[in-house]
Design an enzyme around this catalytic site. Structure first.
Site: not given
Ligand code: ADE
Length: 259
Positions: A95, A122, A160, A175
């Site tokens: 994330p 984590e 794709r 797209d």
């Molecule tokens: N791992 C946990 N959440 C994630 C996300 N939003 N994007 C990529 N990998 C992740």
């Protein structure tokens, strides 16, 4: 040329090659059969050389959750990279990475080989991230239980785009976020003069990425709702103009940040 994915994960079962696995259906499955993509999932646990094959440990400094350890990931990356002579672009799904978008997918689709590291728990010990210096990619501002679903999303978006992945039925699709159309609804090249005039009239730069226009199929009237007349006209210039107008209006209303 075949694009090779290697996925490092503690859940290799998520990357099955046959239906009903997420990539075992539809376009990714056809692309694999056509030989434009291959993927191999590897269990990081196979490189965990400790008493209980552990891939994680408690965080220094305390706190909840577990952190993925350096050694199994480091060894897995090097062992897997050695399985093929093509150089791999290393990607960590996290994330905290750069948000995935269509341009990034297009960029990745040009690589010969992508090595995806799906973190869990984590997070991953920062030292192995520094040592491997992967591209760090996120699929959005929310937290998943692990990088596996993010890896599947990235793979689908990239597959794709590979030449030969889409069948005839799909290739006519324009797209969302894709480059502006270069062919008309019949697959004929768009008159560049007409496209340039429309872009100029609407004030759109040629490299703008718009949301897709609305689509309709039979019947012509459904529950009293009619298909826009212009789509029945057979006038390709008028259809192109309408689609661009619609795409622009939607983008202005829903995603002004794209303009
Ligand atoms: N791992 C946990 N959440 C994630 C996300 N939003 N994007 C990529 N990998 C992740």
């Amino acid at each position: 040329m075949t694009l090779r994915f290697d996925i490092l994960t503690t859940f290799p079962e998520m990357f099955g090659q046959e239906a009903p696995a997420a990539l075992g259906l539809s376009i990714p499955a056809r692309a694999r059969t056509a030989g434009v993509v291959e993927w191999h999932a590897h269990n990081i646990r196979d490189w965990a050389h400790n008493k209980h094959d552990r891939t994680d440990d408690r965080p220094f400094g305390g706190g909840p959750g577990m952190v993925m350890s350096c050694q199994p990931i480091w060894d897995a990356v090097h062992a897997v990279e050695a399985l093929d002579s093509r150089p791999a672009t290393r990607i960590l799904l996290t994330p905290q990475g750069a948000p995935l978008n269509q341009r990034t997918a297009e960029d990745l689709a040009r690589a010969p080989r992508l090595l995806l590291i799906a973190g869990h728990y984590e997070g991953v010990d920062e030292r192995v991230i520094e040592a491997l210096s992967p591209r760090e990619i996120s699929i959005g501002d929310y937290v998943l239980s692990g990088g596996e679903l993010a890896a599947l999303v990235l793979m689908d978006a990239v597959i794709r785009l590979l030449p030969g992945a889409l069948g005839d039925d799909d290739s006519a699709l324009q797209d969302s976020f894709g480059p502006l159309p270069t062919t008309d609804p019949n697959g004929e090249p768009v008159d560049p003069g007409l496209l340039a005039r429309l872009l100029d009239e609407f004030g759109i730069a040629p490299d703008t990425r718009l949301l897709d226009c609305p689509h309709f199929t039979r019947p012509r009237v459904w529950e009293g709702r009619e298909v826009p007349e212009v789509l029945l006209s057979g006038d390709h210039g008028a259809v192109l103009r309408w689609r661009l107008e619609q795409a622009l209006a939607r983008t202005k209303a829903r995603r002004p940040d794209l303009l």
